[in-house]
Motif scaffolding. Structure first.
Motif, PDB file in Angstrom:
ATOM      1  N   UNK B 215      -3.745  21.305  50.246  1.00 48.66           N
ATOM      2  CA  UNK B 215      -4.282  20.007  50.664  1.00 48.66           C
ATOM      3  C   UNK B 215      -4.627  20.056  52.158  1.00 48.66           C
ATOM      4  N   UNK B 216      -4.316  21.207  52.779  1.00 50.47           N
ATOM      5  CA  UNK B 216      -4.505  21.376  54.221  1.00 50.47           C
ATOM      6  C   UNK B 216      -5.832  22.090  54.484  1.00 50.47           C
ATOM      7  N   UNK B 217      -6.802  21.338  54.937  1.00 47.45           N
ATOM      8  CA  UNK B 217      -8.139  21.909  55.148  1.00 47.45           C
ATOM      9  C   UNK B 217      -8.116  23.028  56.186  1.00 47.45           C
ATOM     10  N   UNK B 218      -7.258  22.881  57.182  1.00 49.02           N
ATOM     11  CA  UNK B 218      -7.174  23.910  58.225  1.00 49.02           C
ATOM     12  C   UNK B 218      -6.777  25.253  57.621  1.00 49.02           C
ATOM     13  N   UNK B 219      -5.767  25.236  56.740  1.00 53.26           N
ATOM     14  CA  UNK B 219      -5.306  26.479  56.118  1.00 53.26           C
ATOM     15  C   UNK B 219      -6.383  27.046  55.209  1.00 53.26           C
ATOM     16  N   UNK B 220      -7.027  26.183  54.446  1.00 52.72           N
ATOM     17  CA  UNK B 220      -8.072  26.636  53.525  1.00 52.72           C
ATOM     18  C   UNK B 220      -9.243  27.236  54.317  1.00 52.72           C
ATOM     19  N   UNK B 221      -9.591  26.579  55.396  1.00 51.13           N
ATOM     20  CA  UNK B 221     -10.694  27.054  56.246  1.00 51.13           C
ATOM     21  C   UNK B 221     -10.359  28.424  56.826  1.00 51.13           C
ATOM     22  N   UNK B 222      -9.119  28.574  57.255  1.00 47.78           N
ATOM     23  CA  UNK B 222      -8.687  29.841  57.850  1.00 47.78           C
ATOM     24  C   UNK B 222      -8.728  30.992  56.838  1.00 47.78           C
ATOM     25  N   UNK B 223      -8.391  30.676  55.589  1.00 47.09           N
ATOM     26  CA  UNK B 223      -8.210  31.730  54.583  1.00 47.09           C
ATOM     27  C   UNK B 223      -9.474  32.082  53.797  1.00 47.09           C
ATOM     28  N   UNK B 224     -10.343  31.086  53.572  1.00 49.55           N
ATOM     29  CA  UNK B 224     -11.317  31.227  52.479  1.00 49.55           C
ATOM     30  C   UNK B 224     -12.696  31.697  52.923  1.00 49.55           C
ATOM     31  N   UNK B 225     -13.364  32.352  51.951  1.00 52.29           N
ATOM     32  CA  UNK B 225     -14.774  32.674  52.125  1.00 52.29           C
ATOM     33  C   UNK B 225     -15.624  31.494  51.653  1.00 52.29           C
ATOM     34  N   UNK B 226     -15.177  30.885  50.581  1.00 55.99           N
ATOM     35  CA  UNK B 226     -15.858  29.699  50.050  1.00 55.99           C
ATOM     36  C   UNK B 226     -14.833  28.603  49.825  1.00 55.99           C
ATOM     37  N   UNK B 241     -17.340  28.750  53.760  1.00 62.27           N
ATOM     38  CA  UNK B 241     -16.473  28.107  54.751  1.00 62.27           C
ATOM     39  C   UNK B 241     -17.144  27.987  56.124  1.00 62.27           C
ATOM     40  N   UNK B 242     -18.080  28.902  56.375  1.00 59.15           N
ATOM     41  CA  UNK B 242     -18.809  28.800  57.650  1.00 59.15           C
ATOM     42  C   UNK B 242     -19.649  27.514  57.735  1.00 59.15           C
ATOM     43  N   UNK B 243     -19.951  26.941  56.564  1.00 59.85           N
ATOM     44  CA  UNK B 243     -20.795  25.737  56.536  1.00 59.85           C
ATOM     45  C   UNK B 243     -19.974  24.448  56.561  1.00 59.85           C
ATOM     46  N   UNK B 244     -18.705  24.548  56.861  1.00 56.41           N
ATOM     47  CA  UNK B 244     -17.851  23.357  56.837  1.00 56.41           C
ATOM     48  C   UNK B 244     -18.390  22.245  57.738  1.00 56.41           C
ATOM     49  N   UNK B 245     -18.912  22.634  58.865  1.00 56.59           N
ATOM     50  CA  UNK B 245     -19.366  21.623  59.827  1.00 56.59           C
ATOM     51  C   UNK B 245     -20.825  21.206  59.599  1.00 56.59           C
ATOM     52  N   UNK B 246     -21.385  21.674  58.492  1.00 53.87           N
ATOM     53  CA  UNK B 246     -22.772  21.350  58.188  1.00 53.87           C
ATOM     54  C   UNK B 246     -22.918  19.851  57.947  1.00 53.87           C
ATOM     55  N   UNK B 247     -24.019  19.304  58.358  1.00 54.92           N
ATOM     56  CA  UNK B 247     -24.218  17.848  58.268  1.00 54.92           C
ATOM     57  C   UNK B 247     -24.303  17.338  56.831  1.00 54.92           C
ATOM     58  N   UNK B 248     -24.694  18.218  55.893  1.00 58.77           N
ATOM     59  CA  UNK B 248     -24.923  17.755  54.517  1.00 58.77           C
ATOM     60  C   UNK B 248     -23.653  17.701  53.680  1.00 58.77           C
ATOM     61  N   UNK B 249     -22.518  17.743  54.285  1.00 64.34           N
ATOM     62  CA  UNK B 249     -21.273  17.726  53.517  1.00 64.34           C
ATOM     63  C   UNK B 249     -21.093  16.382  52.810  1.00 64.34           C
ATOM     64  N   UNK B 250     -20.414  16.441  51.670  1.00 65.62           N
ATOM     65  CA  UNK B 250     -20.077  15.238  50.894  1.00 65.62           C
ATOM     66  C   UNK B 250     -19.213  14.320  51.759  1.00 65.62           C
ATOM     67  N   UNK B 251     -19.320  13.029  51.542  1.00 62.97           N
ATOM     68  CA  UNK B 251     -18.584  12.081  52.401  1.00 62.97           C
ATOM     69  C   UNK B 251     -17.065  12.277  52.334  1.00 62.97           C
ATOM     70  N   UNK B 256     -12.138  14.407  55.029  1.00 66.71           N
ATOM     71  CA  UNK B 256     -11.081  15.430  55.199  1.00 66.71           C
ATOM     72  C   UNK B 256     -11.251  16.142  56.533  1.00 66.71           C
ATOM     73  N   UNK B 257     -12.501  16.395  56.872  1.00 68.42           N
ATOM     74  CA  UNK B 257     -12.807  17.078  58.122  1.00 68.42           C
ATOM     75  C   UNK B 257     -12.375  16.231  59.327  1.00 68.42           C
ATOM     76  N   UNK B 258     -12.599  14.923  59.210  1.00 71.27           N
ATOM     77  CA  UNK B 258     -12.176  14.020  60.290  1.00 71.27           C
ATOM     78  C   UNK B 258     -10.670  14.124  60.518  1.00 71.27           C
ATOM     79  N   UNK B 259      -9.931  14.151  59.400  1.00 70.26           N
ATOM     80  CA  UNK B 259      -8.467  14.274  59.498  1.00 70.26           C
ATOM     81  C   UNK B 259      -8.106  15.615  60.134  1.00 70.26           C
ATOM     82  N   UNK B 260      -8.813  16.658  59.682  1.00 73.92           N
ATOM     83  CA  UNK B 260      -8.583  18.016  60.185  1.00 73.92           C
ATOM     84  C   UNK B 260      -8.822  18.068  61.693  1.00 73.92           C
ATOM     85  N   UNK B 261      -9.940  17.481  62.125  1.00 71.51           N
ATOM     86  CA  UNK B 261     -10.281  17.522  63.558  1.00 71.51           C
ATOM     87  C   UNK B 261      -9.347  16.649  64.390  1.00 71.51           C
ATOM     88  N   UNK B 262      -8.899  15.550  63.763  1.00 76.95           N
ATOM     89  CA  UNK B 262      -7.987  14.663  64.494  1.00 76.95           C
ATOM     90  C   UNK B 262      -6.667  15.368  64.771  1.00 76.95           C
TER      91      UNK B 262
END
Lengths: 283, 262
Positions: B215-226, B241-251, B256-262
């Motif tokens: 449930x931890x986006x940071x861990x998933x981002x660190x580990x995953x290719x997709x 995973x490189x596209x995580x910060x892409x603007x077209x992400x689902x709301x 989740x990203x907002x929580x991750x960045x916070x």
């Protein structure tokens, strides 16, 4: 009241010694009728006196110990032999077998153990074999129920799932990962049950549904002695004391093992108590 | 540049319905995992991540869908065939304490998969192997644990150590795929970082494929290719995973990203 560990071991040792001696030796022939010696009180010749047929009471109590404790252990053994595999299969396989087992449990829970055993013995008729059959028919259910509830709990454990993923065959998985977790609980329940079974045997024998005369079962001896209670109270006091002491001893050991087992479990994983296992919701 | 992986597991339209729940636990979930790839699954509690893991491990039956694993229709295998196929999948669960039988020593828990498949010998174990204890020792060394723990019982180990044992157990058969279901969720922050680092090192050295669930986006981002994002039993977003910060992400991904960045 809780006994110290030393006292508990001492009483158990004495009791076991008494049973061992009773197995190989009695002061007199417990079946030998001596009408000239009837209803004697304690003396140097007959330590606990004699009964209404002049038979030595100590010898009959020793012979009765073999019968009463022997029958209760036999009932316990057969109950475990039926209950444990049934509980394992019911809990592990589930499906129709488990549903059928739950119906059986429901059926047995409609009446108290004593009443069920009484009805069965009444239907089958008095006698040792029928008594064993009736009490076993009542008792195996509690072992199957206990084992089933532990299996249901253990099946959810990750180490059981990992063993399954590793390719372990179901029977091996049950033997290696599930069965060992039942042993402590079974030991506690069995120890506590010995006393209950002895009381059940004595109760049924008292009302004439147990071993038939001249077999010196403790409950039957109580029944025989009640006629002479006012003139020879020792005929009831000594067999009664034997029942009380044996039941207290087994209950005390059962409590001790239960406490000890709970501590052991607590130190290894989650704390479980006997009651929480036996009376889990939906079990 | 996107790396192409040879698929080893392909799950299509997986649906799982529990009779006591109003909505499906899994609804039309599809995913592919390639050889050497780490696919991350992220989502809140109750989103169906662990149900998906259990279905892929065949611990739960599917209501719909197919799973192809090593060119076999894995979802329909039974008995001996299923046991054979499962030899190539490892698993690490959330609670390391629950993953080790408290009545067995570490060596017995660790060696269980290899005891069941004595013909298997992981290639990373140095030859010649003389006995079971030597293999177990090397496995523990591989996950950076002292070998004196072999004769210990699980309650004598810390959470992080126990999780390392379960990881060592999972890699012992050198499986094609390891399903990691919240492997760091019950660990403290220091142990989490250490376990994630260990998992990355093992993946690189052994070319393992991971399905990394958290449930931890940071861990998933660190580990995953997709990364696949799950919500209410459905995959609502998936991306490299490189596209995580892409603007077209689902709301939902964006939240989740907002929580991750916070």
């Amino acid at each position: 009241m809780s006994l110290s560990i030393g006292l508990r071991y001492s009483f158990l040792t004495l009791f076991l010694l008494f049973l061992i001696v009773a197995l190989v030796w009695t002061p007199y022939d417990p079946y030998q009728i001596q009408m000239g010696d009837r209803l004697q009180t304690s003396s140097a010749i007959h330590w606990l006196g004699t009964d209404h047929l002049g038979r030595d009471l100590l010898s009959r109590i020793m012979e009765g110990a073999r019968t009463t404790v022997g029958i209760s252990l036999a009932i316990l053994f057969v109950s475990l032999l039926i209950g444990v595999p049934f509980g394992l299969l019911s809990g592990y396989i589930g499906g129709w077998l488990d549903k059928a087992f739950k119906k059986i449990i429901d059926a047995f829970m409609t009446l108290p153990d004593y009443i069920f055993a009484l009805i069965l013995t009444g239907l089958l008729g008095p006698g040792l074999v029928n008594l064993i059959f009736a009490i076993t028919a009542v008792k195996w259910v509690s072992y199957a129920r206990l084992v089933r509830s532990i299996v249901l709990e253990q099946r959810q454990k990750d180490y059981v799932r990992l063993a399954e993923i590793s390719g372990m065959k179901p029977w091996k998985l049950v033997v290696k990962h599930i069965l060992p977790h039942t042993i402590g609980n079974l030991l506690v329940l069995a120890t506590l049950d010995i006393g209950k079974i002895i009381l059940m045997i004595a109760s049924l024998s008292y009302i004439g549904l147990g071993p038939q005369p001249p077999s010196p079962e403790w409950g039957a001896m109580l029944s025989e002695g009640k006629t002479y209670f006012q003139t020879a109270p020792h005929l009831m006091i000594f067999p009664g004391l034997c029942i009380v002491i044996t039941v207290l001893l087994t209950n005390s050991w059962g409590d001790f093992l239960r406490d000890r087992y709970d501590v052991h479990i607590q130190s290894h994983s989650a704390k479980r108590s006997m009651s929480s296992i036996l009376f889990r919701k939906g079990v | 540049m996107t790396t192409t992986f040879t698929p080893i597991l392909k799950a299509d339209h997986l649906t799982k319905i529990y009779s006591d729940r109003p909505t499906p636990a899994l609804s039309d979930v599809s995913l592919t995992i390639g050889k050497g790839e780490c696919v991350g699954i992220v989502g809140e509690s109750g989103s169906g991540k662990s149900t998906l893991a259990r279905c892929l491990l065949r611990l739960e039956s599917l209501d719909q869908g197919t799973i192809e694993f090593r060119q076999q229709l894995y979802h329909s295998l039974k008995g001996h065939s299923l046991r054979q196929a499962r030899q190539h999948i490892g698993a690490v669960f959330q609670h390391p304490t629950a993953a080790l039988n408290p009545k067995l020593t570490i060596i017995d828990s660790l060696m269980e998969p290899l005891d069941l498949q004595p013909s298997l010998r992981p290639s990373f174990i140095s030859q010649p192997i003389r006995n079971r204890e030597q293999i177990a020792t090397q496995l523990l060394e591989y996950v950076q644990l002292p070998t004196k723990l072999l004769s210990a019982y699980p309650h004598e180990l810390s959470g992080g150590q126990k999780q390392r044992v379960t990881i060592a157990r999972a890699i012992s058969t050198e499986p094609d795929l390891i399903i990691l279901d919240e492997p760091t969720a019950s660990l403290d922050v220091t142990s989490q970082a250490a376990v994630l680092k260990l998992l990355q090192e093992l993946q690189q050295s052994l070319h393992l494929s991971y399905l990394f669930i958290s449930h931890d986006l940071a861990a998933v981002y660190q580990m995953s290719d997709r990364i696949l994002v799950m919500r209410h039993g459905q995959v609502v977003d998936q991306f490299a995973s490189n596209d995580l910060y892409h603007e077209e992400r689902h709301e939902y991904t964006a939240s989740l990203l907002d929580v991750f960045l916070a």
